[in-house]
Design an enzyme around this catalytic site. Structure first.
Site, PDB file in Angstrom:
ATOM      1  N   ARG A 213       2.147  83.392  29.929  1.00 46.88           N
ATOM      2  CA  ARG A 213       0.979  84.015  30.525  1.00 46.88           C
ATOM      3  C   ARG A 213       1.375  85.411  30.983  1.00 46.88           C
ATOM      4  O   ARG A 213       2.548  85.713  31.195  1.00 46.88           O
ATOM      5  CB  ARG A 213       0.474  83.202  31.713  1.00 46.88           C
ATOM      6  CG  ARG A 213       0.050  81.764  31.375  1.00 46.88           C
ATOM      7  CD  ARG A 213      -0.410  81.046  32.639  1.00 46.88           C
ATOM      8  NE  ARG A 213      -0.872  79.684  32.362  1.00 46.88           N
ATOM      9  CZ  ARG A 213      -0.104  78.602  32.455  1.00 46.88           C
ATOM     10  NH1 ARG A 213       1.170  78.727  32.821  1.00 46.88           N
ATOM     11  NH2 ARG A 213      -0.596  77.411  32.185  1.00 46.88           N
ATOM     12  N   LYS A 238       1.557  78.719  36.595  1.00 54.10           N
ATOM     13  CA  LYS A 238       0.283  78.194  37.081  1.00 54.10           C
ATOM     14  C   LYS A 238       0.509  76.838  37.733  1.00 54.10           C
ATOM     15  O   LYS A 238       1.223  75.990  37.201  1.00 54.10           O
ATOM     16  CB  LYS A 238      -0.695  78.070  35.911  1.00 54.10           C
ATOM     17  CG  LYS A 238      -2.126  77.827  36.348  1.00 54.10           C
ATOM     18  CD  LYS A 238      -3.064  77.929  35.169  1.00 54.10           C
ATOM     19  CE  LYS A 238      -4.514  77.755  35.596  1.00 54.10           C
ATOM     20  NZ  LYS A 238      -5.442  77.900  34.451  1.00 54.10           N
ATOM     21  N   HIS A 302      -3.776  87.325  26.174  1.00 51.30           N
ATOM     22  CA  HIS A 302      -3.720  85.863  26.240  1.00 51.30           C
ATOM     23  C   HIS A 302      -3.910  85.228  24.863  1.00 51.30           C
ATOM     24  O   HIS A 302      -3.539  84.070  24.663  1.00 51.30           O
ATOM     25  CB  HIS A 302      -4.784  85.345  27.217  1.00 51.30           C
ATOM     26  CG  HIS A 302      -4.468  84.000  27.793  1.00 51.30           C
ATOM     27  ND1 HIS A 302      -3.418  83.788  28.653  1.00 51.30           N
ATOM     28  CD2 HIS A 302      -5.054  82.781  27.620  1.00 51.30           C
ATOM     29  CE1 HIS A 302      -3.379  82.520  29.003  1.00 51.30           C
ATOM     30  NE2 HIS A 302      -4.350  81.890  28.383  1.00 51.30           N
ATOM     31  N   ARG A 305      -0.692  83.876  23.475  1.00 50.46           N
ATOM     32  CA  ARG A 305      -0.300  82.544  23.958  1.00 50.46           C
ATOM     33  C   ARG A 305      -1.062  81.463  23.196  1.00 50.46           C
ATOM     34  O   ARG A 305      -0.485  80.452  22.784  1.00 50.46           O
ATOM     35  CB  ARG A 305      -0.568  82.445  25.458  1.00 50.46           C
ATOM     36  CG  ARG A 305      -0.318  81.065  26.076  1.00 50.46           C
ATOM     37  CD  ARG A 305      -0.498  81.161  27.584  1.00 50.46           C
ATOM     38  NE  ARG A 305      -0.744  79.869  28.213  1.00 50.46           N
ATOM     39  CZ  ARG A 305       0.207  79.059  28.674  1.00 50.46           C
ATOM     40  NH1 ARG A 305       1.471  79.399  28.545  1.00 50.46           N
ATOM     41  NH2 ARG A 305      -0.111  77.927  29.252  1.00 50.46           N
ATOM     42  N   HIS A 328       1.352  72.907  30.851  1.00 48.01           N
ATOM     43  CA  HIS A 328       0.093  72.245  31.170  1.00 48.01           C
ATOM     44  C   HIS A 328       0.348  70.963  31.945  1.00 48.01           C
ATOM     45  O   HIS A 328       1.228  70.177  31.592  1.00 48.01           O
ATOM     46  CB  HIS A 328      -0.681  71.907  29.888  1.00 48.01           C
ATOM     47  CG  HIS A 328      -1.268  73.097  29.211  1.00 48.01           C
ATOM     48  ND1 HIS A 328      -1.677  73.106  27.895  1.00 48.01           N
ATOM     49  CD2 HIS A 328      -1.515  74.363  29.674  1.00 48.01           C
ATOM     50  CE1 HIS A 328      -2.149  74.293  27.576  1.00 48.01           C
ATOM     51  NE2 HIS A 328      -2.062  75.071  28.645  1.00 48.01           N
ATOM     52  N   TYR A 337      -5.813  72.730  21.324  1.00 46.42           N
ATOM     53  CA  TYR A 337      -5.235  73.474  20.206  1.00 46.42           C
ATOM     54  C   TYR A 337      -5.269  72.669  18.908  1.00 46.42           C
ATOM     55  O   TYR A 337      -5.154  73.244  17.829  1.00 46.42           O
ATOM     56  CB  TYR A 337      -3.802  73.891  20.534  1.00 46.42           C
ATOM     57  CG  TYR A 337      -3.764  74.885  21.670  1.00 46.42           C
ATOM     58  CD1 TYR A 337      -4.218  76.183  21.501  1.00 46.42           C
ATOM     59  CD2 TYR A 337      -3.309  74.511  22.934  1.00 46.42           C
ATOM     60  CE1 TYR A 337      -4.209  77.091  22.547  1.00 46.42           C
ATOM     61  CE2 TYR A 337      -3.297  75.412  23.982  1.00 46.42           C
ATOM     62  CZ  TYR A 337      -3.751  76.698  23.787  1.00 46.42           C
ATOM     63  OH  TYR A 337      -3.761  77.590  24.824  1.00 46.42           O
TER      64      TYR A 337
END
Length: 359
Positions: A213, A238, A302, A305, A328, A337
């Protein structure tokens, strides 16, 4: 010079999309993004922002096409501002992400300004419904802004007013199931090769090759590079989580050359005056690479990514490993994805391929 103003509720990706538009400029005095007017500009803007919540103000172009003009909200009263500051301090003491602190406090500020600085003790569910109807929905603001408002107001009243506003008064909108934007490997290669300045090229290489990120790259320290282990340590990503990311051996040479030449003190990518690189500068680097590569898409950093994750899946990497690499918390986030990966799609034969057609 006539311009077209572009107004939208704060959204980082949307802001990056605006910045990616040619000739877009920020006017700090008016606090607005705008572009110079041209005969073909309106249709170009509509195509660029299709599907996104951006309001184009043509008031300096054609008087007959004036959009809805919304009245200015009153300024925030000092007593309300003090309460919001208390809420801001509470959030920071609980180590909420700074972006979350800003978004919650900004949404609450707009809420109270809309209510003309009504005393918090007198705010009711009906006020929330009124704000939702006459501000959020009337202005066509996004579902994400609506959810942000609900979360911020609920938490504010639970913490500072010690009472619960009934959340069912406003049905939480279903989050739009948008697929991530993905560039082809050929497009990524063109972007990565577009710039020759070592620092700028390294920024793009790391964003894609490690699936970082923007904030993770900016906060990457020299000591987080563990070349002997072939990994990068991403700290406080994150969700305030640390994780290890594989560092491609083919980038070892360019990384060592960059460090030797630039001698960064603390952060791997530093600004001209030292300290962490800015997100604005990073966006400008990507914008320049996009322009030089000749790719005519409203891409943001982004997208690299997203492309990294999709290309991993197309290459056969297990979705569980991709989840770990991306940081994640839930596999459901990573599974999106699989919907843009062409790995399985390419194996499906169209019925037309079984027909003896003359094309």
């Amino acid at each position: 010079m006539p311009v077209i103003r572009m107004e939208f509720p704060f959204d980082f990706d949307l802001k990056e999309l605006v910045k990616a538009y040619p000739d877009a400029a920020w006017y700090p005095k008016e606090s607005v993004w705008a572009v110079p007017y041209a005969d073909t500009r309106v249709s170009s803007l509509l195509a660029h922002f299709r599907g996104n919540n951006v309001w184009l103000d043509y008031s300096l172009v054609k008087k007959a096409e004036l959009p809805q003009v919304w009245p200015e909200l009153p300024p925030l009263a000092d007593r309300i501002g003090a309460e919001i500051q208390r809420f801001r301090d509470w959030l920071r003491n609980r180590r909420y992400a700074e972006a979350t602190v800003k978004n919650y406090c900004d949404s609450i500020s707009v809420f109270f300004r809309f209510l003309e600085n009504k005393d918090p003790e007198e705010v009711t569910n009906e006020d929330m419904e009124l704000f939702n109807r006459d501000y959020i929905l009337a202005r066509g603001l996004s579902e994400s802004y609506q959810s942000l408002f609900i979360n911020g107001v609920k938490l504010y009243f639970a913490i500072l007013e010690d009472r619960k506003l009934e959340p069912e008064i406003i049905r939480r909108p279903r989050r739009a199931k948008k697929l991530p934007h993905v560039l082809s490997k050929e497009e990524v290669k063109a972007i990565l090769e577009a710039l020759t300045y070592p620092k700028h090229r390294l920024i793009l290489l790391l964003l894609y090759s490690c699936g970082l990120r923007r904030g993770e790259l900016i906060n990457l320290r020299v000591t987080d590079i563990q070349l002997e282990r072939g990994v990068l340590m991403v700290r406080k990503g994150k969700g305030n989580k640390d994780r290890l990311v594989r560092f491609p051996p083919m980038l070892r040479g360019i990384l060592q050359s960059y460090i030797k030449a630039s001698q960064p003190r603390e952060y791997l990518i530093e600004g001209q005056k030292g300290g962490a690189y800015s997100e604005k500068s990073l966006a400008e680097v990507f914008k320049k690479a996009l322009h030089l590569s000749g790719i005519n898409k409203p891409a943001t950093p982004h997208w690299l990514r997203h492309s990294y994750a999709t290309h991993l899946h197309e290459g056969g990497t297990d979705i569980r490993f991709i989840q770990e690499l991306l940081g994640h918390q839930s596999s459901r986030t990573t599974e999106i994805y699989t919907h843009v990966s062409t790995r399985k799609i390419r194996e499906i034969r169209s019925p037309i391929e079984d027909m003896d057609l003359e094309i």
